[in-house]
Design a protein around this motif. Structure first.
Motif, mmCIF file in Angstrom:
data_model
loop_
_atom_site.group_PDB
_atom_site.id
_atom_site.type_symbol
_atom_site.label_atom_id
_atom_site.label_comp_id
_atom_site.label_asym_id
_atom_site.label_seq_id
_atom_site.Cartn_x
_atom_site.Cartn_y
_atom_site.Cartn_z
ATOM 1 N N ALA A 1 -41.022 102.941 -49.108
ATOM 2 C CA ALA A 1 -42.216 102.340 -48.510
ATOM 3 C C ALA A 1 -42.610 101.039 -49.200
ATOM 4 N N ASP A 2 -42.194 100.849 -50.448
ATOM 5 C CA ASP A 2 -42.543 99.618 -51.163
ATOM 6 C C ASP A 2 -41.899 98.389 -50.537
ATOM 7 N N LEU A 3 -40.868 98.591 -49.742
ATOM 8 C CA LEU A 3 -40.153 97.460 -49.134
ATOM 9 C C LEU A 3 -40.540 97.252 -47.672
ATOM 10 N N VAL A 4 -41.469 98.079 -47.173
ATOM 11 C CA VAL A 4 -41.836 98.014 -45.757
ATOM 12 C C VAL A 4 -43.032 97.077 -45.565
ATOM 13 N N GLU A 5 -42.874 96.105 -44.689
ATOM 14 C CA GLU A 5 -43.959 95.191 -44.324
ATOM 15 C C GLU A 5 -44.156 95.273 -42.814
ATOM 16 N N ILE A 6 -45.225 95.945 -42.408
ATOM 17 C CA ILE A 6 -45.507 96.066 -40.979
ATOM 18 C C ILE A 6 -46.978 95.783 -40.720
ATOM 19 N N ARG A 7 -47.273 95.473 -39.459
ATOM 20 C CA ARG A 7 -48.647 95.167 -39.061
ATOM 21 C C ARG A 7 -49.131 96.162 -38.031
ATOM 22 N N ALA A 8 -50.429 96.228 -37.926
ATOM 23 C CA ALA A 8 -51.081 96.985 -36.854
ATOM 24 C C ALA A 8 -51.956 96.024 -36.064
ATOM 25 N N LEU A 9 -51.914 96.134 -34.754
ATOM 26 C CA LEU A 9 -52.840 95.393 -33.911
ATOM 27 C C LEU A 9 -54.138 96.193 -33.827
ATOM 28 N N VAL A 10 -55.233 95.553 -34.189
ATOM 29 C CA VAL A 10 -56.532 96.227 -34.234
ATOM 30 C C VAL A 10 -57.459 95.569 -33.210
ATOM 31 N N PRO A 11 -57.891 96.294 -32.165
ATOM 32 C CA PRO A 11 -58.802 95.713 -31.177
ATOM 33 C C PRO A 11 -60.168 95.387 -31.782
ATOM 34 N N VAL A 12 -60.750 94.294 -31.313
ATOM 35 C CA VAL A 12 -62.088 93.870 -31.733
ATOM 36 C C VAL A 12 -62.946 93.738 -30.476
ATOM 37 N N ASN A 13 -64.025 94.492 -30.413
ATOM 38 C CA ASN A 13 -64.893 94.481 -29.243
ATOM 39 C C ASN A 13 -65.554 93.106 -29.098
#
Length: 476
Positions: free
Chosen positions: A290-302
């Motif tokens: 997991a130390d080598l994993v770079e991922i993003r999450a899309l977070v909705p904003v109202n």
């Protein structure tokens, strides 16, 4: 009731975003104590349809534009159905029903929603709800569902729907594709945004030119376009058409708020940090680093105004959050989420993405699909947090014990995290692609443990500045 309504450009984008491997359906499960009174349930649905006519409208393509048109053959029996769960009719069987429905497209020849009422062995009935994202976002759909609910088991008489229908259709100048001055200005803005986005994607060397402009719309657009794709890991990849779902036990909202107050973080920060910790633990359990994993999450904003009238439709932007899966210590992970979310909330990303969605709704479908592929490559998951009502609610005489929902994912995003608060509790729903994460229950089980670690740290607040190795020993 209006018989015809133009589908906004943003809603059109969501309408056309369906793919066999990722359907744009918001799935919800309402779990009740005891049995619902079905005639009262139907009355509640009729009331909701009178308040929100879109529940009786089909999405129709005419002359290159999309419209909500009243369905003259509308039949409530086609939308409210009875389902029998197999076997023990427990949590596993209910999860499979939800996963199967999440993998099955809605009938576009009818209004884009349905409900499935089923008996369970979980203490009462469950109502599984499917609504296409084109009808509205999570914020507006929660409000729509609330129009069915009561504050007491007995309920109160509902106003009868009007038998008269508004036969009028919007004038052309009132429609988004019409010739009004405001519409032309909006099209000019969104057209410029799209041209800049394509310019940066096709000519990366121009990125620095836009960045020099400063922190404005152009530079924010450039930042989104030049984000690196997420690193390969089991949370991302080519998705298929089979889904898996799981949900957490309820966590007391006052406990979350108390922890946030001690640690100086918002409720949203805590829940996202716990989710990131659950993902990190899952990857490690599967043998990944997991130390080598770079991922993003899309977070909705109202993006709705405080005086929003509750109309259906999509009015939210998105921010791309770098998930700190590479941070081992839960407190450091929490503060990384807090700092990153603060920077994103004060950026122009939400409004830029909302405008991009408006552009995509006007662009040819093939162009939209290509753009969605480019955007979805920047993230591996969607994480959304929708605040629900904080009082006990009833539907058709039965107490709503636990509401859950699952957010759809665009492109090849294969993981969706949905957080919903209700009656002073919080619950998490996780939907995954079976090929990528066949066992989402393992992630969900870890979510509660991650929050408990943060709770322990809050109780130890005077000792938070001790040697991190001592904290790690205490946390196990």
């Amino acid at each position: 009731m209006p018989l015809s309504e133009f589908i906004s450009c943003v809603d059109t984008a969501w309408l056309r975003m369906d793919r066999p491997n990722n359907l744009m359906q918001i799935i919800g499960v309402l779990m009740f104590e005891g049995q619902l009174d079905e005639p009262r349930l139907r009355d509640g649905l009729r009331h909701t349809m009178s308040v929100q006519p879109r529940f009786q409208q089909r999405a129709i393509l005419e002359g290159g534009s999309y419209y909500w048109r009243h369905d003259p053959d509308f039949d409530l029996d086609q939308h409210l159905k009875r389902v029998i769960l197999p076997g023990k009719a427990g949590k596993l069987e209910l999860e499979k029903l939800v996963a199967d429905l999440a993998s099955t497209p809605l009938n576009h020849q009818r209004p884009l929603w349905d409900m499935h009422l089923t008996d369970t062995s979980l203490g009462g009935q469950a109502l599984v709800v499917r609504i296409h994202h084109a009808m509205g976002d999570g914020f507006s759909l929660v409000r729509a569902i609330l129009t069915m609910m009561d504050s007491t088991p007995q309920g109160s008489p509902r106003p009868q729907p009007s038998t008269q229908r508004d036969e009028s259709v919007q004038e052309e100048d009132e429609m988004p594709h019409g010739g009004s001055r405001l519409v032309r200005a909006g099209l000019k803005l969104t057209g410029n945004l799209w041209s800049k986005y394509v310019d940066v994607v096709t000519h990366p060397t121009k990125a620095m030119d836009y960045l020099k402009i400063g922190r404005d719309v152009a530079s924010e657009l450039c930042h989104i376009a030049t984000l690196n794709d997420d690193s390969p890991c089991r949370l991302r990849g080519k998705t298929a058409s089979t889904k898996r779902v799981a949900w957490s036990e309820q966590i007391a909202l006052p406990d979350i708020k108390a922890v946030g107050k001690v640690l100086g973080c918002s409720v949203n920060d805590l829940l996202i940090a716990a989710t990131a910790g659950a993902f990190r633990h899952y990857l490690q359990e599967k043998g990944d680093d997991a130390d080598l994993v770079e991922i993003r999450a899309l977070v909705p904003v109202n993006m709705r105004a405080p005086d929003d009238d509750g109309a259906l439709g999509n009015r939210f932007g998105l921010v791309a959050l770098d998930l700190p899966l590479d941070i081992e210590h839960p407190l450091q992970r929490l503060y990384a989420v807090r700092d990153r979310m603060l920077a994103l909330r004060t950026s122009l990303q939400p409004i830029v993405v909302l405008n991009l969605l408006q552009v995509l709704g006007m662009a040819p479908k093939a162009v939209q699909q290509q753009a969605v592929e480019l955007l979805s490559a920047k993230a591996s998951s969607v994480i959304t947090n929708v605040p629900g009502p904080q009082q006990t609610l009833y539907l058709a005489g039965a107490r709503l014990r636990q509401p859950l929902f699952w957010v759809p994912q665009a492109g090849d995003i294969g993981v969706g995290v949905s957080i919903l608060s209700y009656d002073h509790t919080v619950q998490l729903g996780l939907i995954t692609d079976k090929k990528l994460v066949p066992d989402p229950d393992q992630v969900v089980a870890r979510f509660a443990i991650e929050f408990e670690q943060l709770l322990l740290l809050a109780l130890m607040e005077p000792a938070l500045h001790c040697d991190p190795r001592e904290l790690d020993a205490l946390l196990g």
